[in-house]
Write an enzyme that holds these catalytic residues in place. Sequence first.
Site, PDB file in Angstrom:
ATOM      1  N   HIS A   1       0.815  -1.215   0.000  1.00  0.00           N
ATOM      2  CA  HIS A   1       0.000   0.000   0.000  1.00  0.00           C
ATOM      3  C   HIS A   1       0.851   1.270   0.000  1.00  0.00           C
ATOM      4  O   HIS A   1       0.471   2.271  -0.600  1.00  0.00           O
ATOM      5  CB  HIS A   1      -0.974  -0.037   1.184  1.00  0.00           C
ATOM      6  CG  HIS A   1      -1.958  -1.174   1.072  1.00  0.00           C
ATOM      7  ND1 HIS A   1      -2.490  -1.825   2.151  1.00  0.00           N
ATOM      8  CD2 HIS A   1      -2.482  -1.801  -0.027  1.00  0.00           C
ATOM      9  CE1 HIS A   1      -3.316  -2.787   1.727  1.00  0.00           C
ATOM     10  NE2 HIS A   1      -3.313  -2.799   0.420  1.00  0.00           N
TER      11      HIS A   1
ATOM     12  N   HIS B   1      -7.536  -7.799  -7.818  1.00  0.00           N
ATOM     13  CA  HIS B   1      -7.861  -8.705  -6.707  1.00  0.00           C
ATOM     14  C   HIS B   1      -8.179  -7.836  -5.499  1.00  0.00           C
ATOM     15  O   HIS B   1      -7.289  -7.487  -4.724  1.00  0.00           O
ATOM     16  CB  HIS B   1      -6.684  -9.638  -6.414  1.00  0.00           C
ATOM     17  CG  HIS B   1      -6.380 -10.584  -7.538  1.00  0.00           C
ATOM     18  ND1 HIS B   1      -5.791 -10.178  -8.706  1.00  0.00           N
ATOM     19  CD2 HIS B   1      -6.615 -11.919  -7.658  1.00  0.00           C
ATOM     20  CE1 HIS B   1      -5.664 -11.230  -9.510  1.00  0.00           C
ATOM     21  NE2 HIS B   1      -6.161 -12.293  -8.901  1.00  0.00           N
TER      22      HIS B   1
ATOM     23  N   SER C   1      -6.696  -2.224  -0.465  1.00  0.00           N
ATOM     24  CA  SER C   1      -6.388  -1.433  -1.661  1.00  0.00           C
ATOM     25  C   SER C   1      -7.622  -0.713  -2.231  1.00  0.00           C
ATOM     26  O   SER C   1      -7.499   0.432  -2.675  1.00  0.00           O
ATOM     27  CB  SER C   1      -5.721  -2.309  -2.718  1.00  0.00           C
ATOM     28  OG  SER C   1      -6.455  -3.485  -2.952  1.00  0.00           O
TER      29      SER C   1
ATOM     30  N   GLU D   1     -13.387  -8.993  -7.899  1.00  0.00           N
ATOM     31  CA  GLU D   1     -13.341  -9.909  -6.755  1.00  0.00           C
ATOM     32  C   GLU D   1     -14.189 -11.132  -7.087  1.00  0.00           C
ATOM     33  O   GLU D   1     -15.338 -11.003  -7.502  1.00  0.00           O
ATOM     34  CB  GLU D   1     -13.842  -9.203  -5.485  1.00  0.00           C
ATOM     35  CG  GLU D   1     -13.903 -10.078  -4.248  1.00  0.00           C
ATOM     36  CD  GLU D   1     -12.610 -10.834  -3.944  1.00  0.00           C
ATOM     37  OE1 GLU D   1     -11.550 -10.217  -3.853  1.00  0.00           O
ATOM     38  OE2 GLU D   1     -12.674 -12.088  -3.835  1.00  0.00           O
TER      39      GLU D   1
ATOM     40  N   ASP E   1      -2.785  -8.299  -7.359  1.00  0.00           N
ATOM     41  CA  ASP E   1      -2.482  -8.745  -5.998  1.00  0.00           C
ATOM     42  C   ASP E   1      -3.202 -10.071  -5.708  1.00  0.00           C
ATOM     43  O   ASP E   1      -4.087 -10.129  -4.853  1.00  0.00           O
ATOM     44  CB  ASP E   1      -2.932  -7.631  -5.028  1.00  0.00           C
ATOM     45  CG  ASP E   1      -2.678  -7.993  -3.573  1.00  0.00           C
ATOM     46  OD1 ASP E   1      -1.788  -8.810  -3.302  1.00  0.00           O
ATOM     47  OD2 ASP E   1      -3.388  -7.434  -2.710  1.00  0.00           O
TER      48      ASP E   1
HETATM   49  N1  SAM Z   1      -5.740  -6.184  -2.944  1.00  0.00           N
HETATM   50  C1  SAM Z   1      -6.332  -6.394  -1.633  1.00  0.00           C
HETATM   51  C2  SAM Z   1      -5.729  -5.389  -0.673  1.00  0.00           C
HETATM   52  O1  SAM Z   1      -4.551  -5.011  -0.836  1.00  0.00           O
HETATM   53  O2  SAM Z   1      -6.416  -4.979   0.249  1.00  0.00           O
HETATM   54  C3  SAM Z   1      -6.142  -7.805  -1.150  1.00  0.00           C
HETATM   55  C4  SAM Z   1      -6.550  -8.862  -2.127  1.00  0.00           C
HETATM   56  S1  SAM Z   1      -6.326 -10.504  -1.617  1.00  0.00           S
HETATM   57  C5  SAM Z   1      -4.606 -10.702  -1.562  1.00  0.00           C
HETATM   58  C6  SAM Z   1      -6.743 -11.398  -3.078  1.00  0.00           C
HETATM   59  C7  SAM Z   1      -8.239 -11.421  -3.417  1.00  0.00           C
HETATM   60  O3  SAM Z   1      -8.388 -11.857  -4.771  1.00  0.00           O
HETATM   61  C8  SAM Z   1      -9.056 -12.404  -2.593  1.00  0.00           C
HETATM   62  O4  SAM Z   1     -10.125 -11.719  -1.972  1.00  0.00           O
HETATM   63  C9  SAM Z   1      -9.577 -13.436  -3.598  1.00  0.00           C
HETATM   64  O5  SAM Z   1     -10.893 -13.892  -3.324  1.00  0.00           O
HETATM   65  C10 SAM Z   1      -9.561 -12.652  -4.890  1.00  0.00           C
HETATM   66  N2  SAM Z   1      -9.367 -13.456  -6.124  1.00  0.00           N
HETATM   67  C11 SAM Z   1      -8.697 -14.633  -6.257  1.00  0.00           C
HETATM   68  N3  SAM Z   1      -8.633 -14.998  -7.559  1.00  0.00           N
HETATM   69  C12 SAM Z   1      -9.268 -14.013  -8.273  1.00  0.00           C
HETATM   70  C13 SAM Z   1      -9.495 -13.775  -9.657  1.00  0.00           C
HETATM   71  N4  SAM Z   1      -9.061 -14.656 -10.569  1.00  0.00           N
HETATM   72  N5  SAM Z   1     -10.153 -12.664 -10.035  1.00  0.00           N
HETATM   73  C14 SAM Z   1     -10.599 -11.765  -9.110  1.00  0.00           C
HETATM   74  N6  SAM Z   1     -10.400 -11.928  -7.767  1.00  0.00           N
HETATM   75  C15 SAM Z   1      -9.750 -13.023  -7.357  1.00  0.00           C
END
Ligand code: SAM
Length: 293
Positions: free
Chosen positions: A19, A42, A108, A126, A175
């Site tokens: 971040h 993500h 994020s 998501e 991410d």
């Molecule tokens: N970016 C966020 C933050 O910094 O606050 C954290 C994200 S977390 C590491 C990853 C997220 O991606 C999870 O909630 C998961 O459910 C989602 N996810 C996993 N595979 C995905 C995909 N192919 N497309 C969209 N979201 C996905």
Amino acid sequence: MFSYRHAFHAGSHADILKHLTLIHLVEYLQEKPGALTIVDTHAGAGIYNLEDGFATVSKEANGGIFRLAQYVESCQKAGTPVESSIQHYLHSIQAENTDGVLAVYPGSPFILARLLRPQDRLKLFELHPKEIDILRHNIKQLPQAKQIDIYAEDSFARLKGLLPPPSRRGLVLIDPSYEDKQDYRYLETAIEEALQRFATGCYAIWYPALSRRESAALPDRMKKMAAAHQRSWLHAELRVENAPGERRLQASGMFIINPPWTLQKHLADALPALVKALGIDAGAKFILKSVEA
Ligand code: SAM
């Protein structure tokens, strides 16, 4: 699939590196008045309660944001200046905790939403069936909600369809949870396709620095890809400990394609302080390297 919930990791050392970098990228890109499109591939739930639920089980924020806040407090008590990069990042976190108690941690989507100017747009992806509902609910509360599109879709498959953005000014945060080992491969394909369509976009990739083959190879694979497209890159890694076994995440990295020229200096200010503030053992260290195209 779908066992990953980011609330377990909210406010961890990995979130701090991600971040702190992200805020700098957005603010640099906003130095020009043209509309900016930001894609968060993500998203997670958007914002997390540190005093309740999953975050209190894992307590990762104790080794992350709470420790960083203590570091700042001890600098202030000792009359030592706090690094401006750290202060700037903490400002975004404190803005969500207006009564002065660190009780929530913005993910994020919230960090990005709060930075939007009227001309900018944010696109959030998501896939998790529960997280998407929480994300939608959380985003609805924001004054910037009308500038934000939320997609319950696989971002690896959909990213290329959004590129290039109409204004040709874009930032993409990638991410993944890497819960699925295939994420490493999907990530590479998505970036290759994205660079073919929008070579001048800024791409920020987070990864866990693990001994697992796919993870250890990721920075070099990204460097090769950036070089093949004649793109500049920056690689930053923060390790807080180097203990045998990998029961908890000890290190993570950010790989930026087309980084702003100011990012190296910003991270050179932040990373030594993060090692000092968050380091657990003598193995704590950072990597910071960039190459111009
Ligand atoms: N970016 C966020 C933050 O910094 O606050 C954290 C994200 S977390 C590491 C990853 C997220 O991606 C999870 O909630 C998961 O459910 C989602 N996810 C996993 N595979 C995905 C995909 N192919 N497309 C969209 N979201 C996905």
